[in-house]
Design an enzyme around this catalytic site. Structure first.
Site, PDB file in Angstrom:
ATOM      1  N   ASN A 185      18.308   8.217  29.384  1.00 29.29           N
ATOM      2  CA  ASN A 185      18.438   6.871  28.810  1.00 29.29           C
ATOM      3  C   ASN A 185      17.475   6.778  27.632  1.00 29.29           C
ATOM      4  O   ASN A 185      16.357   7.304  27.718  1.00 29.29           O
ATOM      5  CB  ASN A 185      18.007   5.793  29.812  1.00 29.29           C
ATOM      6  CG  ASN A 185      19.023   5.575  30.903  1.00 29.29           C
ATOM      7  OD1 ASN A 185      20.084   6.199  30.911  1.00 29.29           O
ATOM      8  ND2 ASN A 185      18.698   4.695  31.836  1.00 29.29           N
ATOM      9  N   GLY A 186      17.864   6.074  26.581  1.00 27.24           N
ATOM     10  CA  GLY A 186      16.964   5.915  25.432  1.00 27.24           C
ATOM     11  C   GLY A 186      17.566   6.569  24.195  1.00 27.24           C
ATOM     12  O   GLY A 186      18.746   6.943  24.189  1.00 27.24           O
ATOM     13  N   GLU A 235      31.190 -13.735  22.370  1.00 25.89           N
ATOM     14  CA  GLU A 235      30.961 -12.623  23.301  1.00 25.89           C
ATOM     15  C   GLU A 235      32.180 -12.329  24.164  1.00 25.89           C
ATOM     16  O   GLU A 235      32.539 -11.173  24.353  1.00 25.89           O
ATOM     17  CB  GLU A 235      29.818 -12.983  24.275  1.00 25.89           C
ATOM     18  CG  GLU A 235      28.431 -12.702  23.791  1.00 25.89           C
ATOM     19  CD  GLU A 235      27.386 -13.072  24.842  1.00 25.89           C
ATOM     20  OE1 GLU A 235      26.489 -12.261  25.056  1.00 25.89           O
ATOM     21  OE2 GLU A 235      27.456 -14.159  25.451  1.00 25.89           O
ATOM     22  N   LYS A 280      24.925  -5.469  29.637  1.00 24.86           N
ATOM     23  CA  LYS A 280      24.123  -6.526  30.265  1.00 24.86           C
ATOM     24  C   LYS A 280      22.641  -6.335  29.959  1.00 24.86           C
ATOM     25  O   LYS A 280      21.953  -7.272  29.584  1.00 24.86           O
ATOM     26  CB  LYS A 280      24.373  -6.501  31.780  1.00 24.86           C
ATOM     27  CG  LYS A 280      23.617  -7.566  32.551  1.00 24.86           C
ATOM     28  CD  LYS A 280      24.208  -8.927  32.291  1.00 24.86           C
ATOM     29  CE  LYS A 280      23.431 -10.052  32.936  1.00 24.86           C
ATOM     30  NZ  LYS A 280      23.722 -11.338  32.266  1.00 24.86           N
ATOM     31  N   ARG A 308      25.736  -3.409  34.318  1.00 22.47           N
ATOM     32  CA  ARG A 308      24.917  -3.382  33.111  1.00 22.47           C
ATOM     33  C   ARG A 308      25.721  -2.990  31.883  1.00 22.47           C
ATOM     34  O   ARG A 308      25.247  -3.162  30.760  1.00 22.47           O
ATOM     35  CB  ARG A 308      23.772  -2.387  33.302  1.00 22.47           C
ATOM     36  CG  ARG A 308      22.858  -2.783  34.441  1.00 22.47           C
ATOM     37  CD  ARG A 308      22.195  -1.571  35.011  1.00 22.47           C
ATOM     38  NE  ARG A 308      21.387  -0.903  34.030  1.00 22.47           N
ATOM     39  CZ  ARG A 308      20.081  -1.105  33.876  1.00 22.47           C
ATOM     40  NH1 ARG A 308      19.465  -1.951  34.653  1.00 22.47           N
ATOM     41  NH2 ARG A 308      19.418  -0.461  32.970  1.00 22.47           N
ATOM     42  N   CYS A 331      23.009   2.276  29.721  1.00 16.13           N
ATOM     43  CA  CYS A 331      22.887   3.532  30.463  1.00 16.13           C
ATOM     44  C   CYS A 331      22.088   3.372  31.750  1.00 16.13           C
ATOM     45  O   CYS A 331      21.112   2.636  31.803  1.00 16.13           O
ATOM     46  CB  CYS A 331      22.195   4.569  29.600  1.00 16.13           C
ATOM     47  SG  CYS A 331      23.034   4.877  28.062  1.00 16.13           S
ATOM     48  N   GLU A 371      24.120 -21.282  21.232  1.00 14.47           N
ATOM     49  CA  GLU A 371      24.456 -20.619  22.490  1.00 14.47           C
ATOM     50  C   GLU A 371      25.960 -20.766  22.787  1.00 14.47           C
ATOM     51  O   GLU A 371      26.603 -19.823  23.261  1.00 14.47           O
ATOM     52  CB  GLU A 371      23.588 -21.199  23.614  1.00 14.47           C
ATOM     53  CG  GLU A 371      23.884 -20.716  25.010  1.00 14.47           C
ATOM     54  CD  GLU A 371      23.773 -19.208  25.222  1.00 14.47           C
ATOM     55  OE1 GLU A 371      23.268 -18.507  24.338  1.00 14.47           O
ATOM     56  OE2 GLU A 371      24.231 -18.730  26.270  1.00 14.47           O
ATOM     57  N   LYS A 407      28.467 -17.612  23.245  1.00 12.94           N
ATOM     58  CA  LYS A 407      29.302 -17.427  24.443  1.00 12.94           C
ATOM     59  C   LYS A 407      30.746 -17.196  24.030  1.00 12.94           C
ATOM     60  O   LYS A 407      31.406 -16.299  24.543  1.00 12.94           O
ATOM     61  CB  LYS A 407      29.259 -18.657  25.363  1.00 12.94           C
ATOM     62  CG  LYS A 407      28.021 -18.882  26.174  1.00 12.94           C
ATOM     63  CD  LYS A 407      27.892 -18.033  27.403  1.00 12.94           C
ATOM     64  CE  LYS A 407      27.182 -16.759  27.133  1.00 12.94           C
ATOM     65  NZ  LYS A 407      25.763 -16.785  26.937  1.00 12.94           N
ATOM     66  N   TRP A 436      26.376   4.307  27.980  1.00 11.92           N
ATOM     67  CA  TRP A 436      26.853   3.297  27.023  1.00 11.92           C
ATOM     68  C   TRP A 436      26.643   3.938  25.657  1.00 11.92           C
ATOM     69  O   TRP A 436      25.512   4.204  25.256  1.00 11.92           O
ATOM     70  CB  TRP A 436      26.032   2.032  27.183  1.00 11.92           C
ATOM     71  CG  TRP A 436      26.502   0.865  26.375  1.00 11.92           C
ATOM     72  CD1 TRP A 436      27.521   0.011  26.675  1.00 11.92           C
ATOM     73  CD2 TRP A 436      25.939   0.398  25.146  1.00 11.92           C
ATOM     74  NE1 TRP A 436      27.622  -0.954  25.704  1.00 11.92           N
ATOM     75  CE2 TRP A 436      26.672  -0.740  24.749  1.00 11.92           C
ATOM     76  CE3 TRP A 436      24.889   0.825  24.324  1.00 11.92           C
ATOM     77  CZ2 TRP A 436      26.393  -1.445  23.586  1.00 11.92           C
ATOM     78  CZ3 TRP A 436      24.622   0.121  23.168  1.00 11.92           C
ATOM     79  CH2 TRP A 436      25.374  -1.000  22.805  1.00 11.92           C
ATOM     80  N   HIS A 482      26.029 -28.154   3.161  1.00 10.38           N
ATOM     81  CA  HIS A 482      25.441 -27.101   2.317  1.00 10.38           C
ATOM     82  C   HIS A 482      26.186 -25.779   2.437  1.00 10.38           C
ATOM     83  O   HIS A 482      25.627 -24.726   2.137  1.00 10.38           O
ATOM     84  CB  HIS A 482      23.965 -26.921   2.662  1.00 10.38           C
ATOM     85  CG  HIS A 482      23.161 -28.157   2.441  1.00 10.38           C
ATOM     86  ND1 HIS A 482      22.962 -28.707   1.185  1.00 10.38           N
ATOM     87  CD2 HIS A 482      22.552 -29.008   3.306  1.00 10.38           C
ATOM     88  CE1 HIS A 482      22.255 -29.808   1.297  1.00 10.38           C
ATOM     89  NE2 HIS A 482      21.987 -30.012   2.577  1.00 10.38           N
TER      90      HIS A 482
END
Ligand code: G6P
Length: 610
Positions: A98-99, A490, A605, A27, A2, A483, A487, A73, A506
């Site tokens: 926002n929040g 995502e 983001k 974002r 947001c 990572e 990636k 968002w 295992h």
């Protein structure tokens, strides 16, 4: 996530609001809207891109001298037009937020009893009705109404509020979510992020926790949580109003992958001038802090957490200092044993990730006072709230999937490792000079890895039709495998998991068959022979291996074993080099799948809510 923009001016504010929203687009959001005060409240909202909102405002000829705008968002309620902000109460008052308001259910029940009708599923709508309620019991004073309302909110908020009865007054408040005021000449602004305001002003006041501000054309009055009038210093932002441009690249992620030699050179610039590192790289009193610390705790989320995990290997092996990297959202809620001599490092690209900020505050509340933020955004909340700081010089990162921010964080963490090693008598001058020389050569080595793109792209073609992938690494390359898997999931939505290769037998070995590609990071380090045995375990089960190997690892291609060769082993900097082909692999797999690479579904983001 947001974003908020607001303006009070003598000119039409709609273009300012729309440009501000456009600058916050990267974002991540799924709907947008604005309200201007022009006689009554004129509201325009749309799902999807800011471009649709722009079309709708020009179709409706929306204009006015006071307005608030928002990109949403979705958290509470689906991304629909009726859930988009601003929310309005009885055509009188509008709010952007926002929040997350945690006591929204109790407030909603009370407001319903007072006769308020709810038109959305959002938590935000309780704020606007609550302000409306107080507005009519506070002699129509918008400031007093907002102060009374925020006193009843639990959770995090940054809000902008306008009322149709107050055509030159913008009231805002924050707690837990960032909000700042931009000062213009006979016009003033608010935003959740300075980048939204750079075309109109660089003069900024950051609001503090619990502040409420009353903003007019010529005046800005700020009150703290107790209601006392306070002065907050103004700053001139260092950020430029130039927006990141794509240039010849197809996506920001691709551009940012290729920018890494430049980003690393800029980040390391001040450090590699001589043969010896100065603690002041991390802040003016870093030498004093480093002399006292006997442990390191690293707090971060997402990709930044993976950078912290690599650093924990460096810090223990090279600097001999106990180090723990922990996910910020876990740390903030668990009972931990504080060590007042630990250096608490928060790592973040944006510097405003809600969980990381909360983790820093939690650490401080436990008595930690040696705090360091490694961050890519100079004036972010995290940087402002930390005692020591190191700014990575990656430049604006627009792609949701972090790339250049990650490798520059690693470079900063390696510098820190060397400084702590030196402080602890574990680094002689010759070795220090050798490491600094390796750092000078790093951008060139990264450029060599980038030259492998065509080979990696050919591999990616085979990934596009896979449902799952397994990533393996060992030691300080295990977080690089994590990572790589992050990636891939995502941006290509292929399910990927990472394991330390020794853990294969295992559990995950049960998943291995010819349809499960196994991507392996194979540096020529002390664990290489162990790793080779792990790869045999995969081949014996018919699994197909995709190996990124150092030239001196001597792993060659064979039936079911595909190899892309990097240069010879780069010592402790190897994780930085091995992460690059994994970035390219996921980028090209996503291209094959046709996903929205820079704005993957459901992700944001900057995650400014819990
Ligand atoms: C989001 C982004 C990730 C990022 C994480 C932490 O999830 O999509 O790319 O790694 O937040 O963000 P930060 O700005 O704190 O590094």
């Amino acid at each position: 996530m947001c974003g908020i923009v607001g303006a009070v001016a003598q000119r039409n504010v709609v273009p300012i609001l729309l440009e501000g929203l456009r600058r916050l687009e990267y974002r991540g959001y799924d709907s947008a809207g604005l309200v201007v005060v022009n006689g009554g409240l004129q509201r325009v909202r749309s799902i999807g891109r800011v471009a649709s909102l722009t079309e709708a405002t020009s179709a409706q000829k929306t204009h006015g001298h006071l307005g608030i705008a928002h990109t949403r968002w979705a958290t509470h309620g689906a991304p629909t037009e009726h859930n988009a902000h601003p929310h309005v109460s009885r055509d009188d008052i509008a709010v952007v937020h926002n929040g997350i308001i945690e006591n929204h259910e109790a407030l909603r029940a009370r407001l319903r009893e007072l006769g308020y009708v709810f038109t959305s599923e959002t938590d935000t709508e309780v704020i606007v009705h609550l302000i409306h309620h107080h507005f009519h019991h506070a002699e129509h004073d918008l400031l007093a109404a907002v102060q009374l309302a925020v006193a009843e909110l639990h959770g995090a908020y940054a809000i902008g509020v306008v009322a149709q009865d107050a055509p030159h007054r913008l009231v805002c408040a924050r707690r837990g979510s960032p909000l700042l005021i931009g000062l213009g000449i006979e016009e003033n602004f608010i935003a959740s992020d300075v980048s939204a305001l750079l075309p109109v002003t660089q003069k900024i006041i950051y609001l503090e926790e619990g502040d409420v501000a009353d903003i007019g054309l010529l005046t800005v009055q700020i009150y703290d949580a107790s209601g006392a009038r306070v002065e907050r210093a103004s700053h001139v932002s260092e950020q430029s109003s130039e927006m990141a441009e794509l240039g010849n690249y197809r996506h920001f992620m691709q551009k940012e992958i290729h920018e890494q030699p430049r980003a690393l050179a800029d980040t390391l610039h001040d450090a590699v001038i001589g043969d010896s590192l100065l603690p002041e790289l991390f802040g003016f009193d870093a030498a004093e802090v480093f002399a006292h610390v006997n442990a390191v705790t690293i707090l971060a989320c997402g990709t930044s957490f993976h950078a912290g995990s690599v650093a924990s290997y460096w810090l223990e092996s090279l600097a001999g200092i106990p180090c723990r990297a922990e996910i910020a959202s876990e740390y903030r809620y668990r009972d931990s044993v504080p060590n007042p001599n630990a250096l608490v490092i928060t790592l973040s690209q944006s510097g405003e990730t809600a969980d990381t900020l909360a983790a820093l505050n939690h650490a401080k509340s436990l008595g930690h006072h040696y705090t360091l933020s490694i961050c890519n955004v100079p004036e972010s909340a995290l940087v402002r709230q930390s005692r020591l700081r190191f700014l990575t010089r990656a430049g604006p990162e627009i792609g949701v999937a972090s790339t250049k921010a990650f490798t520059t964080q690693l470079a900063a963490l390696f510098l820190l490792t060397l400084l702590l090693a030196k402080q602890r008598g574990r680094l002689d001058a010759a070795t220090e000079a050798r490491h600094i020389q390796s750092l000078r050569e790093l951008p060139g080595k990264v450029a060599q890895v980038l030259a492998l793109e065509a080979e990696v792209e050919r591999w990616a073609e085979r990934f596009a039709n896979k449902q799952h992938a397994l990533f393996l690494g060992r030691g300080m390359h295990y977080p690089i495998a994590l990572e790589g898997a992050l990636k891939l999931k995502e941006i290509s939505y292929i399910h990927a998991e990472a394991y330390p290769a020794g853990e294969l037998k295992h559990g995950p070995l049960a998943l291995v068959d010819k349809d499960m590609p196994v991507v392996t990071v194979a540096p020529n380090d002390t664990l290489l022979e162990k790793l080779k045995s792990n790869l045999q375990e995969v081949r014996a089960r018919g699994g197909e291996l995709y190996v990124f190997a150092d030239a001196d690892s001597h792993i060659s291609a064979s039936e079911g074993v595909h190899v892309i060769q990097l240069a010879e082993h780069a010592g402790p900097l190897s994780p930085i080099l091995h992460t690059i082909p994994l970035q390219m692999l996921s980028y090209h797999a996503a291209l094959q799948k046709g996903t929205d690479v820079d704005k993957p579904r459901n992700l944001a983001k900057s995650v400014t809510v819990e």
